[in-house]
Structures are given as structure tokens and as C-alpha cells.
Design an enzyme around this catalytic site. Structure first.
Site, PDB file in Angstrom:
ATOM      1  N   GLU A  83       3.528 -27.057  -8.568  1.00 45.09           N
ATOM      2  CA  GLU A  83       4.883 -27.109  -8.005  1.00 45.09           C
ATOM      3  C   GLU A  83       5.833 -27.097  -9.196  1.00 45.09           C
ATOM      4  OE1 GLU A  83       4.722 -30.521  -5.433  1.00 45.09           O
ATOM      5  OE2 GLU A  83       3.771 -29.359  -3.863  1.00 45.09           O
ATOM      6  N   LYS A  88      -1.516 -38.840 -14.812  1.00 46.05           N
ATOM      7  CA  LYS A  88      -0.628 -39.068 -15.958  1.00 46.05           C
ATOM      8  C   LYS A  88       0.819 -38.844 -15.506  1.00 46.05           C
ATOM      9  CE  LYS A  88       1.185 -36.672 -19.232  1.00 46.05           C
ATOM     10  NZ  LYS A  88       2.508 -37.364 -19.336  1.00 46.05           N
ATOM     11  N   GLU A 115      17.210 -22.576 -14.817  1.00 42.41           N
ATOM     12  CA  GLU A 115      17.245 -23.884 -14.178  1.00 42.41           C
ATOM     13  C   GLU A 115      17.926 -24.882 -15.118  1.00 42.41           C
ATOM     14  OE1 GLU A 115      13.573 -26.246 -13.883  1.00 42.41           O
ATOM     15  OE2 GLU A 115      14.114 -26.669 -11.810  1.00 42.41           O
TER      16      GLU A 115
HETATM   17  P1  NAD Z   1       7.669 -31.081 -17.680  1.00 45.43           P
HETATM   18  O1  NAD Z   1       6.943 -29.841 -17.352  1.00 45.43           O
HETATM   19  O2  NAD Z   1       8.351 -31.187 -18.990  1.00 45.43           O
HETATM   20  O3  NAD Z   1       6.696 -32.336 -17.619  1.00 45.43           O
HETATM   21  C1  NAD Z   1       5.968 -32.647 -16.449  1.00 45.43           C
HETATM   22  C2  NAD Z   1       4.710 -33.395 -16.830  1.00 45.43           C
HETATM   23  O4  NAD Z   1       3.872 -32.528 -17.582  1.00 45.43           O
HETATM   24  C3  NAD Z   1       4.937 -34.628 -17.708  1.00 45.43           C
HETATM   25  O5  NAD Z   1       4.032 -35.638 -17.303  1.00 45.43           O
HETATM   26  C4  NAD Z   1       4.611 -34.117 -19.098  1.00 45.43           C
HETATM   27  O6  NAD Z   1       4.178 -35.121 -19.978  1.00 45.43           O
HETATM   28  C5  NAD Z   1       3.491 -33.140 -18.799  1.00 45.43           C
HETATM   29  N1  NAD Z   1       3.315 -32.071 -19.794  1.00 45.43           N
HETATM   30  C6  NAD Z   1       4.259 -31.504 -20.583  1.00 45.43           C
HETATM   31  N2  NAD Z   1       3.690 -30.541 -21.345  1.00 45.43           N
HETATM   32  C7  NAD Z   1       2.371 -30.498 -21.037  1.00 45.43           C
HETATM   33  C8  NAD Z   1       1.275 -29.701 -21.472  1.00 45.43           C
HETATM   34  N3  NAD Z   1       1.410 -28.755 -22.391  1.00 45.43           N
HETATM   35  N4  NAD Z   1       0.057 -29.916 -20.905  1.00 45.43           N
HETATM   36  C9  NAD Z   1      -0.093 -30.855 -19.945  1.00 45.43           C
HETATM   37  N5  NAD Z   1       0.913 -31.649 -19.503  1.00 45.43           N
HETATM   38  C10 NAD Z   1       2.136 -31.468 -20.027  1.00 45.43           C
HETATM   39  O7  NAD Z   1       8.683 -31.315 -16.479  1.00 45.43           O
HETATM   40  P2  NAD Z   1       9.756 -32.471 -16.353  1.00 45.43           P
HETATM   41  O8  NAD Z   1      10.850 -32.194 -17.327  1.00 45.43           O
HETATM   42  O9  NAD Z   1       9.079 -33.783 -16.378  1.00 45.43           O
HETATM   43  O10 NAD Z   1      10.274 -32.244 -14.858  1.00 45.43           O
HETATM   44  C11 NAD Z   1      11.302 -31.377 -14.525  1.00 45.43           C
HETATM   45  C12 NAD Z   1      10.737 -30.067 -14.014  1.00 45.43           C
HETATM   46  O11 NAD Z   1       9.890 -30.300 -12.901  1.00 45.43           O
HETATM   47  C13 NAD Z   1      11.806 -29.119 -13.504  1.00 45.43           C
HETATM   48  O12 NAD Z   1      11.508 -27.813 -13.910  1.00 45.43           O
HETATM   49  C14 NAD Z   1      11.670 -29.236 -11.992  1.00 45.43           C
HETATM   50  O13 NAD Z   1      12.140 -28.135 -11.252  1.00 45.43           O
HETATM   51  C15 NAD Z   1      10.203 -29.414 -11.842  1.00 45.43           C
HETATM   52  N6  NAD Z   1       9.895 -30.023 -10.556  1.00 45.43           N
HETATM   53  C16 NAD Z   1       9.322 -29.259  -9.575  1.00 45.43           C
HETATM   54  C17 NAD Z   1       9.057 -29.813  -8.329  1.00 45.43           C
HETATM   55  C18 NAD Z   1       8.445 -29.002  -7.219  1.00 45.43           C
HETATM   56  O14 NAD Z   1       7.985 -29.600  -6.249  1.00 45.43           O
HETATM   57  N7  NAD Z   1       8.412 -27.682  -7.310  1.00 45.43           N
HETATM   58  C19 NAD Z   1       9.355 -31.150  -8.096  1.00 45.43           C
HETATM   59  C20 NAD Z   1       9.945 -31.884  -9.111  1.00 45.43           C
HETATM   60  C21 NAD Z   1      10.199 -31.320 -10.344  1.00 45.43           C
END
Ligand code: NAD
Length: 481
Positions: free
Chosen positions: A260, A184, A385
Site C-alpha cells: 500500500e 517493524k 506526493e
Molecule cells: P517510508 O516508505 O519512508 O517508510 C515506511 C516504513 O518503511 C518505515 O517503517 C521505514 O522504516 C521502512 N523503510 C524505509 N526504507 C526501507 C527499506 N529500504 N527497506 C525496508 N523498509 C524500509 O514511508 P513513510 O514516510 O513512513 O510514510 C509515508 C508514505 O506512506 C507516503 O508515501 C504515504 O502515501 C504512504 N502511505 C500509504 C498508505 C496506503 O494505504 N496506500 C497508507 C499510509 C501511508
């Protein structure tokens, strides 16, 4: 300045059990450059998620089960070839969804998507397992050896900042080890995942081995998938708070997770560094993808004698940086909220708000690259962040203080150290509480190395054999000799 408008070549659809479909209510797909609606995305309902997981489970005992590691590696290379053959479509789709500059998508996102498939194909076939010749005290001997089995059905949930790169980073090793996948992507950036499903379909991966569902996260497809009893492992990249929610859901079925998560990465600039290189490197590490990379540097600590010189040069550079928009209006508002508060409490050396273009881009979600200084360490802009084009500078006096400042706070993903002193580099880097430390560079990646974070930045390591280990179950066989 002229800007390009990118289109997605193929409407976004789910792909389950080898079939494309658009079950569920559509929601709009927005171009962050100008706020235009460029398409729609079907919101998977619970039945679609169930069907995807069921298809993935059935595929485990289909033709996929008889693929050897070499067969699977060949399939991964075929998928990589398929992405390369449609390279420009992938680039355009990534740009349309994220608003990122074309050069970035063409130099990083799409080539890394290809590289992920090739790297895990090659690593998985060259892999060996351990064996022990055991001598027991009473003269009974044995041969112990490890065999690796797939985990089963793997759920892959990816964020919006590097959509194809981060999705394939998990899909490729999961397939290499013989699992089936339900992926997803972020609801904000589904288009390259859809193109990937088309490439996988054309490569004739057996039906159900790779499945794709679209939709939101909380109380929607993301949560239903990661809490699904039919899922054997969850590989997730995203916010730390989302990681906690997924872990709670996964706990019900004791589903293993690889996470991650977020970061608040520090850069340390010592007075003995090549300052020009440190400034150029910090501009890159703070403003690449408009700061929307988990590895981006949001706090820079500079040794006091060179603080003013560094700050001036960085601010000058920040005014010249080519940049794209934030991914969504909501994210833009979050970043601007941080900036408003920081402007009242500290100094703004460059940027500091939304630009005005006087054209269609004013309908988009832009934030100017911003350099801040003078905020206390417990200020939200220094601690939380932001995930935008914002960096805060502060001086330090001793090496000890620099390490303590870098290690403060809840995150521990990455750090950069800029120094001309080799001994200092080796002394400081290992003391940083992070998964990855770069010395005199940033984001130079070798896909075989461990990748991940400590503290709130992640659980487990991916990359190279770390990924192949996570996506497989080791089993010991003991044979009496
Ligand atoms: P997010 O956590 O809002 O969403 C990520 C994914 O999770 C999306 O597909 C979203 O639909 C899904 N999601 C959201 N809530 C959920 C739930 N309750 N259950 C299951 N799935 C759910 O993150 P984002 O805003 O898309 O991305 C930015 C974040 O990602 C930042 O915090 C960034 O640091 C982190 N990030 C980390 C890495 C790494 O390698 N450590 C890499 C890229 C981004």
C-alpha cells in the site's frame, strides 16, 4: 491556544520470542509538537532481526499450530479487549509520537486498531472455501476442494502517519490466518507498537507468534527484515520508492509482497454538487492529520462556473482548520520546500508556510494548512506526493477533461467525486484509475471492502477477504470418486 503534552507510558523495547529487551544503540524519540526528546528507541542490529525471524519460524510448529480458526479469533478479540483496557495510554502514545490532535487519535487511530482485530477475527471464522464436483468425460468423477494454509513468517513494515491503525491492519489478518509475524513500525512512531506487544504478551499469545523489532528502514532493520530469507511474505505500507527497494530485496527469495503505497489523490467538484458539502468534505479530505493520510486529496479540479466560489470558501475554511505538526523536521522541510517553489510559480490562497506561535511549539514542525492555485499540471506540487496540509485547485470545463486530469500522473490510490447528479456519479467514478473512489464523501471505510491502489500506489488488495487471501496459501485437494 493551549496545547497538551503527551507522554509514553512504557519505554519502547523490542519483543522477540516472547521477551522484551533493548538490544542495540538507542536513538532519540522526538515530539513533533515542540521538538522535545521524549524517549529513546533501541536500533535493532542484524542479530536482533535474525532472532526475531527465527523465533517466528520456531513458533509455527509450536502450540500455535494446533490453534483452530476459532481459537485464533478468540485470541484476536482478547488483544482488542487489551487495547480497549489501555485506551488512554494508546491515545497518549500516538499523540506523543505523531503530534496529532487527541480527538483524532481517540476517534480514529486507536478505535480502528481495535476494529482491525475484531473485524478479522469475525471474518476468518465465518469464511468458507470452494469445492467442485468434477465430472470427467470418461466417467471418472472427483471432488476438488480448497484448503487454506498460513504462509509462514510474515514481515509487516508500517509507516508513521497512522501508526497503530496501519500496523494492526496487517498484523490482525496475518494472525487470523495462522501466520507468525515480525513487525517493524516506523522509527518515528514506535510507541503504540510497543504497547501492542505488551497487550499481546498479556493476552498470552504463544511466544514467537508476534515479534516486534524497532529501527530504521534502509540499510537497517527494515531492509534486513524484508530481504530476510526466513520471511515468507512482506506486507508493507509506505512510500512508493521504498516499495521498489523492498521489492528488489524480496525478489532474491521470490517473497510475495502486498504493497500500500503513495498517492496524489484528486477531487472532482462538479457545478451541480452541494457546494457547502463539497467544501466541508474537501477541508476534511485535504487537511485531516495535516494531510498526512495516504488518502488525502492534494489536487482538486472544480468545474469553472463554481471555481471562484469554491476556492474562496475553501481558503476561508483552511484558515480555521485545527491542525497538528508534520511528523519530523525533515518532513516539514520537504513540505516547506514545495510551498516555497509553488509560491513563486502560482497563487497562495491560504496558509503558505510555517506558523509562529511565540511559545514552545516554535521548536516543533508545523506547517499551516495551505490552498494553492494557478500551477501548471506538470509542476512538482501538482504531480508529486507532498503528504502535508497542501491542496492545489484548478478549473475544468467538461466531464471528459475532469476524468483525464484526475487520471494523469503516476499514482492511483483514491479519488473523490462531488456531484448532485446520480447518473454522472456512476458514470465518472468507475472511470477513475484508482483503487477507491468516494462519491459525496471521503474516507468512509467498510473494512470488508477491497483497499489498495493501482499504478505507483500499490500492489494487491487488502481489506476483508482480500487480506485473508493474501495471508494464506490456497491448496487444492482432488479426491477420485
Ligand atoms: P517510508 O516508505 O519512508 O517508510 C515506511 C516504513 O518503511 C518505515 O517503517 C521505514 O522504516 C521502512 N523503510 C524505509 N526504507 C526501507 C527499506 N529500504 N527497506 C525496508 N523498509 C524500509 O514511508 P513513510 O514516510 O513512513 O510514510 C509515508 C508514505 O506512506 C507516503 O508515501 C504515504 O502515501 C504512504 N502511505 C500509504 C498508505 C496506503 O494505504 N496506500 C497508507 C499510509 C501511508
Amino acid at each position: 491556544m493551549k496545547w497538551e503534552v503527551y507522554e509514553v507510558s512504557s519505554p519502547v523495547r523490542h519483543y522477540t520470542g516472547g521477551r522484551f529487551h533493548t538490544t542495540g544503540e538507542p536513538f532519540p524519540l522526538i515530539d513533533p509538537v515542540d521538538g522535545r526528546t521524549v524517549g529513546t528507541v533501541p536500533e535493532a542490529d542484524r542479530a536482533t532481526v535474525d532472532a526475531a525471524v527465527r523465533a517466528a519460524r520456531e513458533a509455527l510448529s509450536g502450540p500455535w499450530a494446533s490453534y483452530t480458526a476459532a481459537d485464533r479469533a478468540r485470541m484476536l478479540h482478547r488483544i482488542a479487549d487489551g487495547i480497549e483496557a489501555r485506551f488512554e495510554e494508546f491515545v497518549a502514545a500516538e499523540c506523543a509520537d505523531t503530534g496529532k490532535p487527541r480527538e483524532l487519535a481517540a476517534a480514529v487511530d486507536v478505535p480502528r486498531g481495535v476494529a482491525n482485530f475484531r473485524a478479522y477475527a469475525d471474518l476468518s471464522v465465518s469464511r468458507g472455501e470452494q469445492a467442485w464436483h468434477t465430472e470427467a468425460p470418461e466417467g471418472r468423477g472427483a471432488l476438488n476442494y480448497t484448503v487454506r494454509k498460513p504462509l509462514g513468517v510474515v514481515a509487516v513494515v508500517a509507516p508513521w502517519n497512522l501508526p497503530l491503525l496501519l500496523l494492526t491492519w496487517k498484523v490482525a489478518p496475518a494472525l487470523a490466518m495462522g501466520n507468525t509475524v515480525v513487525a517493524k513500525p516506523s522509527e518515528l512512531t514506535p510507541s503504540t507498537a510497543h504497547l501492542l506487544a505488551e497487550v499481546i504478551d498479556a493476552a498470552q499469545l504463544p511466544a514467537g507468534v508476534f515479534n516486534l523489532v524497532h529501527g530504521h528502514g534502509a540499510d537497517a532493520a527494515g531492509a534486513w527484515l524484508t530481504g530476510h530469507p526466513g520471511v515468507d511474505a512482506v506486507a508493507f505500507t509506505g512510500e512508493s520508492a521504498t516499495g521498489s527497494a523492498i521489492m528488489r530485496a524480496a525478489a532474491d527469495h521470490l517473497t510475495p509482497v502486498s504493497f500500500e503505497l503513495g498517492g496524489k489523490n484528486a477531487g472532482l467538484v462538479f457545478a451541480d454538487a452541494d457546494l457547502e458539502a463539497a467544501v466541508a468534505g474537501t477541508l476534511r479530505s485535504s487537511f485531516t492529520n495535516s494531510g498526512q493520510v495516504c488518502l488525502c486529496t492534494e489536487r482538486v479540479y472544480v468545474e469553472r462556473p463554481v471555481f471562484e466560489e469554491f476556492a474562496e470558501a475553501l481558503a476561508r475554511g483552511a484558515r480555521e482548520v485545527a491542525y497538528g505538526p508534520m511528523v519530523s523536521a525533515e518532513h516539514r522541510d520537504k513540505v516547506l520546500g514545495h510551498l516555497r517553489r509553488a509560491a513563486g510559480d502560482g497563487r497562495v490562497l491560504a496558509g503558505g508556510g510555517a506558523p509562529e506561535f511565540g511559545d514552545a511549539r516554535d521548536g516543533g514542525f508545523w506547517v499551516r494548512p495551505t490552498v494553492l492555485a494557478g500551477l501548471p499540471e506538470d509542476h512538482p506540487a501538482v504531480r508529486e506526493e507532498i503528504f502535508g496540509p497542501v491542496v492545489h485547485l484548478a478549473p475544468f470545463d467538461t466531464e471528459e477533461e475532469a476524468v483525464a486530469l484526475a487520471n494523469a500522473g503516476p499514482y492511483g490510490l483514491a479519488a473523490t467525486v462531488w456531484t448532485g447528479d446520480l447518473a454522472r456519479a456512476h458514470r465518472v467514478a468507475p472511470r477513475l484509475d484508482v483503487g477507491i473512489a468516494w462519491v459525496n464523501t471521503w474516507n468512509l471505510r467498510d473494512l470488508r471492502t477491497p483497499f489498495g491502489g493501482v499504478k505507483a500506489s500499490g500492489i494487491g488488495r487488502e481489506g476483508g477477504h482480500h487480506s485473508l487471501d493474501f495471508f494464506s496459501e490456497p491448496m487444492n485437494v482432488c479426491v477420485r470418486i
